[in-house]
Design an enzyme around this catalytic site. Sequence first.
Site, PDB file in Angstrom:
ATOM      1  N   HIS A 188      12.095  19.986 -37.833  1.00  0.00           N
ATOM      2  CA  HIS A 188      12.605  18.762 -37.807  1.00  0.00           C
ATOM      3  C   HIS A 188      11.691  17.854 -38.379  1.00  0.00           C
ATOM      4  CE1 HIS A 188      15.077  20.691 -34.717  1.00  0.00           C
ATOM      5  NE2 HIS A 188      15.967  19.769 -35.027  1.00  0.00           N
ATOM      6  N   GLU A 194      27.615  22.184 -41.815  1.00  0.00           N
ATOM      7  CA  GLU A 194      27.006  21.339 -43.155  1.00  0.00           C
ATOM      8  C   GLU A 194      27.725  22.230 -44.480  1.00  0.00           C
ATOM      9  OE1 GLU A 194      25.095  22.375 -40.363  1.00  0.00           O
ATOM     10  OE2 GLU A 194      24.010  20.616 -39.904  1.00  0.00           O
TER      11      GLU A 194
END
Lengths: 340, 328
Positions: free
Chosen positions: A135, A66
């Site tokens: 998450h 990322e």
Amino acid sequence: MNTATGSRKLTIARAMAEATAQEMRQDPTVFVMGEDVGPLGGVFGNTRGLYDEFGAERIRDTPISETAFIGAAVGAASDGMRPIVELMFVDFFGVCMDAIYNMMAKNTYFSGGKVKVPMVLMTSTGGGYSDGGQHSQCLYGTFAHLPGMKVVVPSNAYDAKGLMTAAIRDDNPVVFMYHKSLQGMGWLGTEKGATVATPEEPYTVEIGKAAVVKEGRDLTLVSLGAGVHHCLRAAKALGEEGVDVEVVDLRSLVPLDRETVRASVAKTGRLIVVDEDYHSYGVSGEIIASVAEHDPACLKAAPRRVAYPDIPIPFAPTMEQWALPNADKIVDAFHQMMTQ
Amino acid sequence: MQPTNDQRLWMYRQMVTSRHLEERIETLYMEGKTPVFNMAKGPIPGEMHLSNGQEPCAVGVCAHLNAEDIVVATHRPHHIAVAKGVDLNAMVAEIFGKATGLSGGRGGHMHLFDAAVNFSCSGIIGESLGPAAGAALSRKMQGKPGVAVAFLGEGAANQGVFHEALNLAAVWKLPVVFVIEDNAWGISVAKQASTAVPRNDVRASGYNMPGVHVADNDVEGVFAAAGTAIARARDGQGPTLIEIETSRLAGHFMGDGEDYRPEGEKAGLQSRDPIPRYRQQLLEAGLLDEAADTRLVGEAHERVEAAIRFAQESDFLPPEAALETVFV
């Protein structure tokens, strides 16, 4: 609205993909990159079908890097491209925030407005399906707090398509935060109210404008994303008690439409903010402050918030569901407000 | 790859210009900061990272670049900005925080952006690699000419982004060159105390790209290595990693006491100052004589002096201009 397609309903996932495809057809500088955005179509479905139409060059699967690919998006955006880059879960910002808030959000300012960074960072938010504490977060306040990036959070497919189109066309970086429970992915559970009539032709929803999604006189509920649907259910329940509830969907956090919130509270005199993000230092506090510092006299009762407690998100469904905002909690908050 | 005579003189002139700029900044920076050193005082407040000694890295690379090529530099950016052709007046005015600066004083010396020559830099270690890779991707996707160069220090090779960006650039075969200026020190920590390999160019093999080492801060060694790497990138053959053994003749920033340096190191480095060495090389090659050198140095100095005057005579923006250009 096109009468032929006026009743066509889309999920948010499909609305995002349609907006992206339409912009890609008319602007060759628009491209998508991220993890699993290619043949898989995005873990949350928002790039489905794009790979088949546009191919691997413009629908670009990335390594799990990322920091590199969001930094690369900044470089590409500064060089005339309009990248749409996906951070699969907002929780993952920890591995790449430098590229986001120190470069994406600041390079325009550092250049005195001479370097544009027209990119969209789309990222999934929210829990409720026992995915654990890395998450399931929303982190709206975290992103909205840092200057230099616009932040949008749609609650339904119509807004999602219009906000996505607006985000792609914007010359500034836009963080597009979509809530997993609204995506229309069956395996995540689906909020039916998010799947709404969505025109086929391209259109924009202005970034920075809230929507009054239900009008009322007695109480203002302000929320965003999935919280809007909790508010609508709570409004219905309270309506059965004779309470006339107004619901404001913020839609954008940056810029924040304080005027619409203030106008609503000026009318109702009562404010409850519903936010699935953490309780403290976040959106709920900012909304209450926006009203209180402007005109505290308009408040007939102390404002309240129904937000996520200041705890990491637990795995066990009993604990997670206990902690999440829902319609019952909103109704309770109103009852408490009225007994004080 | 050998530089032409014109390129040799160009490189020398840029080095002299950059060094004079740094020496003048050094003096001006200390105004208002004695007897008590307070970083907020004087005409140039804030941190100041001078590039003295690292000029060969800048000129040997930028000699191969045009305005359309992209350079992303580091927190120590002045030599690279000079060599890339950044508007000197606007750059110095930005270092002073003035209205006429590159961004009206919103950036400062670590945040110099000159879109006209595709130059930018930033203040955090390793931030150059991602944007350079992305700009290279942009050129590749648009079919536009141009390569990207990311400058970084040897300390940045231990950042995660170094490994992510090299891998990404290699997987996508991007027209980008990663140039490590190895000045042997990450502020006060020596390279051998922080880095598992003696030379970072060997790390290129982990990313399936050529790794090239340039020893001894050699201007023409940098020129040759960069020339090959940039030609390779232009030809669509993908990225290269170069590590240049250079020297930091100043502290990490101004005010750095440099007590961490071993006894005698600084004197040794200064005796190998790349600018007098290159001057000698050019004199011996007959490209310069004393008169030509005096003229060249005089012109370079005047260019710097003019930029400093421009900056000093410029006004500041009104403070409330700070609110502008967050968005465009």
